[in-house]
Design a protein around this motif. Structure first.
Motif, PDB file in Angstrom:
ATOM      1  N   HIS A 209      41.006  98.499  83.327  1.00 11.65           N
ATOM      2  CA  HIS A 209      40.363  99.729  82.549  1.00 11.65           C
ATOM      3  C   HIS A 209      39.200  99.393  82.044  1.00 11.65           C
ATOM      4  O   HIS A 209      39.002  98.254  81.821  1.00 11.65           O
ATOM      5  CB  HIS A 209      41.404 100.236  81.482  1.00 11.65           C
ATOM      6  CG  HIS A 209      42.705 100.851  82.129  1.00 11.65           C
ATOM      7  ND1 HIS A 209      42.700 102.227  82.488  1.00 11.65           N
ATOM      8  CD2 HIS A 209      43.776 100.123  82.336  1.00 11.65           C
ATOM      9  CE1 HIS A 209      43.905 102.280  82.977  1.00 11.65           C
ATOM     10  NE2 HIS A 209      44.691 101.290  82.947  1.00 11.65           N
ATOM     11  N   ASP A 210      38.188 100.326  81.790  1.00 11.49           N
ATOM     12  CA  ASP A 210      36.881 100.052  80.991  1.00 11.49           C
ATOM     13  C   ASP A 210      37.361 100.229  79.342  1.00 11.49           C
ATOM     14  O   ASP A 210      37.608 101.154  78.934  1.00 11.49           O
ATOM     15  CB  ASP A 210      36.211 101.266  81.295  1.00 11.49           C
ATOM     16  CG  ASP A 210      34.884 101.054  80.789  1.00 11.49           C
ATOM     17  OD1 ASP A 210      34.552 100.139  80.094  1.00 11.49           O
ATOM     18  OD2 ASP A 210      33.684 102.157  81.256  1.00 11.49           O
ATOM     19  N   LEU A 211      36.965  98.975  79.064  1.00 10.37           N
ATOM     20  CA  LEU A 211      37.320  98.854  77.506  1.00 10.37           C
ATOM     21  C   LEU A 211      36.235  99.715  76.562  1.00 10.37           C
ATOM     22  O   LEU A 211      36.826 100.094  75.597  1.00 10.37           O
ATOM     23  CB  LEU A 211      37.044  97.220  77.211  1.00 10.37           C
ATOM     24  CG  LEU A 211      37.540  96.964  75.808  1.00 10.37           C
ATOM     25  CD1 LEU A 211      38.900  97.346  75.492  1.00 10.37           C
ATOM     26  CD2 LEU A 211      37.414  95.357  75.530  1.00 10.37           C
ATOM     27  N   ARG A 212      35.034  99.603  77.147  1.00 12.10           N
ATOM     28  CA  ARG A 212      34.337 100.764  76.556  1.00 12.10           C
ATOM     29  C   ARG A 212      34.770 102.214  76.463  1.00 12.10           C
ATOM     30  O   ARG A 212      34.405 102.761  75.241  1.00 12.10           O
ATOM     31  CB  ARG A 212      32.719 100.742  77.046  1.00 12.10           C
ATOM     32  CG  ARG A 212      32.130  99.395  76.932  1.00 12.10           C
ATOM     33  CD  ARG A 212      30.729  99.256  77.627  1.00 12.10           C
ATOM     34  NE  ARG A 212      30.807  99.297  79.003  1.00 12.10           N
ATOM     35  CZ  ARG A 212      30.077  99.226  79.946  1.00 12.10           C
ATOM     36  NH1 ARG A 212      28.562  99.408  79.659  1.00 12.10           N
ATOM     37  NH2 ARG A 212      30.403  99.577  81.251  1.00 12.10           N
ATOM     38  N   ALA A 213      35.282 102.694  77.589  1.00 12.32           N
ATOM     39  CA  ALA A 213      36.031 103.869  77.644  1.00 12.32           C
ATOM     40  C   ALA A 213      37.020 104.123  76.490  1.00 12.32           C
ATOM     41  O   ALA A 213      37.200 105.177  75.809  1.00 12.32           O
ATOM     42  CB  ALA A 213      36.126 104.357  78.889  1.00 12.32           C
TER      43      ALA A 213
ATOM     44  N   ALA B 104      42.705  96.699  68.246  1.00 11.34           N
ATOM     45  CA  ALA B 104      42.920  95.457  67.243  1.00 11.34           C
ATOM     46  C   ALA B 104      42.458  94.348  67.585  1.00 11.34           C
ATOM     47  O   ALA B 104      42.043  93.656  66.781  1.00 11.34           O
ATOM     48  CB  ALA B 104      44.202  95.661  66.308  1.00 11.34           C
ATOM     49  N   ARG B 105      43.057  93.913  68.708  1.00 13.42           N
ATOM     50  CA  ARG B 105      42.752  92.669  69.124  1.00 13.42           C
ATOM     51  C   ARG B 105      41.332  92.576  69.532  1.00 13.42           C
ATOM     52  O   ARG B 105      40.673  91.165  69.473  1.00 13.42           O
ATOM     53  CB  ARG B 105      43.546  92.256  70.329  1.00 13.42           C
ATOM     54  CG  ARG B 105      45.249  92.110  69.929  1.00 13.42           C
ATOM     55  CD  ARG B 105      46.048  91.239  70.721  1.00 13.42           C
ATOM     56  NE  ARG B 105      45.916  89.965  70.294  1.00 13.42           N
ATOM     57  CZ  ARG B 105      46.843  88.929  70.422  1.00 13.42           C
ATOM     58  NH1 ARG B 105      47.897  89.470  71.119  1.00 13.42           N
ATOM     59  NH2 ARG B 105      46.501  87.826  70.066  1.00 13.42           N
ATOM     60  N   ASP B 106      40.804  93.718  70.201  1.00 14.33           N
ATOM     61  CA  ASP B 106      39.420  93.552  70.442  1.00 14.33           C
ATOM     62  C   ASP B 106      38.534  93.371  69.445  1.00 14.33           C
ATOM     63  O   ASP B 106      37.466  92.870  69.353  1.00 14.33           O
ATOM     64  CB  ASP B 106      39.094  94.925  71.299  1.00 14.33           C
ATOM     65  CG  ASP B 106      37.506  94.867  71.881  1.00 14.33           C
ATOM     66  OD1 ASP B 106      37.130  94.022  72.355  1.00 14.33           O
ATOM     67  OD2 ASP B 106      36.952  96.111  71.458  1.00 14.33           O
TER      68      ASP B 106
ATOM     69  N   GLU C  79      39.223  81.414  68.958  1.00 17.09           N
ATOM     70  CA  GLU C  79      39.915  82.674  68.613  1.00 17.09           C
ATOM     71  C   GLU C  79      39.465  83.838  69.458  1.00 17.09           C
ATOM     72  O   GLU C  79      40.263  84.608  69.848  1.00 17.09           O
ATOM     73  CB  GLU C  79      39.338  82.897  67.303  1.00 17.09           C
ATOM     74  CG  GLU C  79      40.355  84.052  66.652  1.00 17.09           C
ATOM     75  CD  GLU C  79      39.708  84.266  65.200  1.00 17.09           C
ATOM     76  OE1 GLU C  79      40.444  84.970  64.539  1.00 17.09           O
ATOM     77  OE2 GLU C  79      39.001  83.673  64.585  1.00 17.09           O
ATOM     78  N   ALA C  80      37.974  83.861  69.640  1.00 16.29           N
ATOM     79  CA  ALA C  80      37.255  84.836  70.497  1.00 16.29           C
ATOM     80  C   ALA C  80      37.899  84.798  71.982  1.00 16.29           C
ATOM     81  O   ALA C  80      38.368  85.659  72.449  1.00 16.29           O
ATOM     82  CB  ALA C  80      35.985  84.834  70.359  1.00 16.29           C
ATOM     83  N   ALA C  81      38.169  83.647  72.467  1.00 16.39           N
ATOM     84  CA  ALA C  81      38.495  83.474  73.728  1.00 16.39           C
ATOM     85  C   ALA C  81      39.919  83.813  74.074  1.00 16.39           C
ATOM     86  O   ALA C  81      40.452  84.438  74.849  1.00 16.39           O
ATOM     87  CB  ALA C  81      38.272  81.859  74.349  1.00 16.39           C
ATOM     88  N   ALA C  82      40.868  83.198  72.967  1.00 19.00           N
ATOM     89  CA  ALA C  82      42.253  83.729  72.947  1.00 19.00           C
ATOM     90  C   ALA C  82      42.492  85.273  72.763  1.00 19.00           C
ATOM     91  O   ALA C  82      43.147  85.793  73.387  1.00 19.00           O
ATOM     92  CB  ALA C  82      42.827  83.007  71.674  1.00 19.00           C
ATOM     93  N   GLU C  83      41.542  85.967  72.062  1.00 17.42           N
ATOM     94  CA  GLU C  83      41.735  87.244  71.767  1.00 17.42           C
ATOM     95  C   GLU C  83      41.321  88.259  73.199  1.00 17.42           C
ATOM     96  O   GLU C  83      41.824  89.191  73.340  1.00 17.42           O
ATOM     97  CB  GLU C  83      40.830  87.993  70.482  1.00 17.42           C
ATOM     98  CG  GLU C  83      41.644  87.290  69.293  1.00 17.42           C
ATOM     99  CD  GLU C  83      43.050  87.950  69.107  1.00 17.42           C
ATOM    100  OE1 GLU C  83      43.446  88.918  69.574  1.00 17.42           O
ATOM    101  OE2 GLU C  83      43.944  87.016  68.459  1.00 17.42           O
ATOM    102  N   ASP C  84      40.215  87.578  73.563  1.00 22.18           N
ATOM    103  CA  ASP C  84      39.512  87.996  74.964  1.00 22.18           C
ATOM    104  C   ASP C  84      40.673  88.059  76.268  1.00 22.18           C
ATOM    105  O   ASP C  84      40.989  88.876  76.620  1.00 22.18           O
ATOM    106  CB  ASP C  84      38.413  87.458  75.358  1.00 22.18           C
ATOM    107  CG  ASP C  84      37.847  87.852  76.731  1.00 22.18           C
ATOM    108  OD1 ASP C  84      37.332  89.161  76.618  1.00 22.18           O
ATOM    109  OD2 ASP C  84      37.889  87.417  77.735  1.00 22.18           O
ATOM    110  N   ALA C  85      41.351  87.041  76.057  1.00 18.49           N
ATOM    111  CA  ALA C  85      42.360  86.603  77.229  1.00 18.49           C
ATOM    112  C   ALA C  85      43.732  87.745  76.672  1.00 18.49           C
ATOM    113  O   ALA C  85      44.090  88.258  77.706  1.00 18.49           O
ATOM    114  CB  ALA C  85      42.718  85.384  77.191  1.00 18.49           C
ATOM    115  N   ALA C  86      43.889  87.912  75.625  1.00 22.55           N
ATOM    116  CA  ALA C  86      44.987  88.967  75.178  1.00 22.55           C
ATOM    117  C   ALA C  86      44.706  90.255  75.571  1.00 22.55           C
ATOM    118  O   ALA C  86      45.652  91.044  75.998  1.00 22.55           O
ATOM    119  CB  ALA C  86      45.265  88.704  73.839  1.00 22.55           C
TER     120      ALA C  86
END
Length: 423
Positions: free
Chosen positions: A2-6, A32-34, A88-95
């Motif tokens: 999915h498009d995260l921006r949308a 929230a994670r984003d 932290e950013a990498a972990a949240e991005d992966a999640a």
């Protein structure tokens, strides 16, 4: 994917769209994670700017012969905090990516609501059902009586849900595949490919087979996957590519063995060839400009319908409802052939428009002009058609009272002119 921006722009609309598939609201949790990821990246940028400034100050201090130890210590301290923020950013991005990867495609508006196949909509029905003066048999009854279809031998070799075909039925299966390839390449503009039957994890992920459906496929000990359909290698040919506008549409086809664990089909169609671990299928794949995918979906479905029409098999086109549309599809047409032995309609082809869902997962893009940003392509896939199920339909619709099987006129050239299959 999915498009995260949308999703950020309309989280309520995102949840409403997925609710049609029975998915509980997820937008808030994903966002929230984003937000944690974005905040970590913002803090990281600020610390990087501060560290750059400290580096300049320390360099100037050393040139001036003054003590820079305090500046150096602060820079080291910032580096540790920056590493933490980066992790932290990498972990949240992966999640976030994992969460989005497990969510099905959004449905087109014209897909009807419904829970299961009982709510699918008949678009049209073509061909005449034959009137038999005897009680028609099912395909496995015919095949076993002819001595040309052996499930016991296959079970000895491989276990359940396999079959050994002999003689004329083995040749009939080969003839059907050749007939379909010739039709699609010579009349429908598809380019034939011979593709690997083993693919890597990236190819399976890009075509939305992983991680959701890992239990539906077979994985080797070295981490490669037996293809559940030639859709996987054919579509993955454009992965990580930026295609020129003049190269679209791309239309490719392949006849291949397909392998499925059928983990979700326990107890269904245990007799016969309808649901096998290994089967042959002609696959159709199209890669097109976004504005052309609706027309391409109709074109692809008509190509599959032509197979059934040339074989003179009664069939119907079904528009799948929300609850029956596959994970990666935005809209799907199923083609169902009439099986007189079962007195039932059974799916022989499924043609889906995934829009940009797969393209985002595999980073497949095109550039509309000589310059400017690249955009995601649309991908479509369809059975053109499942060879084993086509053979079932031929056997049951063309059976004679004595158990022999007439050969459709379109297939006779592929069987050396034979017009009938006997024991």
């Amino acid at each position: 994917m999915h498009d995260l921006r949308a999703l950020r722009a309309d989280p309520a609309g995102f949840d409403t769209a997925l609710a049609r598939r029975g998915i509980a609201p997820v937008a808030a949790a994903v966002l929230a994670r984003d937000e944690v990821r974005r905040r970590a990246l913002t803090d990281l940028q600020e610390l990087q700017s501060r560290r750059n400034a400290l580096s300049k100050q320390a360099g100037q201090a050393r040139r001036d012969g003054t003590d820079s130890s305090a500046l150096d210590a602060e820079s080291v301290s910032l580096k540790g905090e920056m590493d933490r923020l980066q992790q932290e950013a990498a972990a949240e991005d992966a999640a976030v990516r994992v969460a989005l990867a497990e969510l099905p495609n959004r449905l087109d508006e014209e897909v009807p609501d419904g829970r299961d196949e009982a709510d699918n909509v008949v678009v049209h029905e073509r061909g005449l059902r034959r009137n038999f003066e005897f009680t028609p048999k099912q395909h496995y009854e015919l095949g076993e009586a002819l001595g040309l279809m052996d499930f016991a031998a296959a079970s000895k070799l491989s276990g359940s849900r396999f079959v050994v075909l002999r003689g004329a039925l083995a040749r009939l299966e080969r003839a059907l595949g050749q007939f379909m390839l010739d039709l699609h390449t010579e009349e429908h503009g598809y380019v034939e490919h011979a593709v690997p039957l083993l693919v890597n994890e990236a190819a399976m992920y890009g075509t939305d087979k992983l991680p959701k459906f890992a239990d539906q496929s077979f994985c080797t000990t070295d981490g490669r996957w037996l293809i559940p359909t030639a859709e996987v290698p054919l579509t993955s040919l454009v992965a990580d590519e930026i295609l020129a506008a003049g190269s679209l549409p791309i239309r490719v086809t392949a006849l291949s063995a397909c392998f499925r664990s059928e983990a979700g089909a326990a107890g269904r169609d245990t007799r016969g060839m309808l649901r096998q671990h290994q089967f042959m299928k002609v696959e159709l794949v199209s890669v097109v400009e976004p504005d052309h995918s609706d027309a391409e979906h109709e074109r692809m479905t008509r190509a599959a319908e032509t197979v059934l029409e040339r074989l003179d098999l009664p069939y119907r086109r079904m528009l799948l409802c929300a609850g029956d549309t596959g994970f990666g599809a935005a809209r799907t047409y199923d083609l169902e052939a009439w099986l007189p032995g079962q007195q039932a309609w059974r799916e022989v082809s499924s043609c889906s428009n995934t829009r940009d869902f797969q393209a985002r997962r595999m980073n497949a893009r095109w550039r509309p002009g000589a310059s400017g940003p690249a955009e995601f392509v649309h991908t479509l896939n369809g059975s053109g058609i499942a060879v084993g199920r086509a053979m079932i339909a031929v056997m049951e619709n063309y059976q004679r009272a004595d158990g022999r099987i007439d050969v459709p006129v379109a297939l006779q050239p592929y069987l050396g002119g034979a017009s009938i299959i006997g024991a």
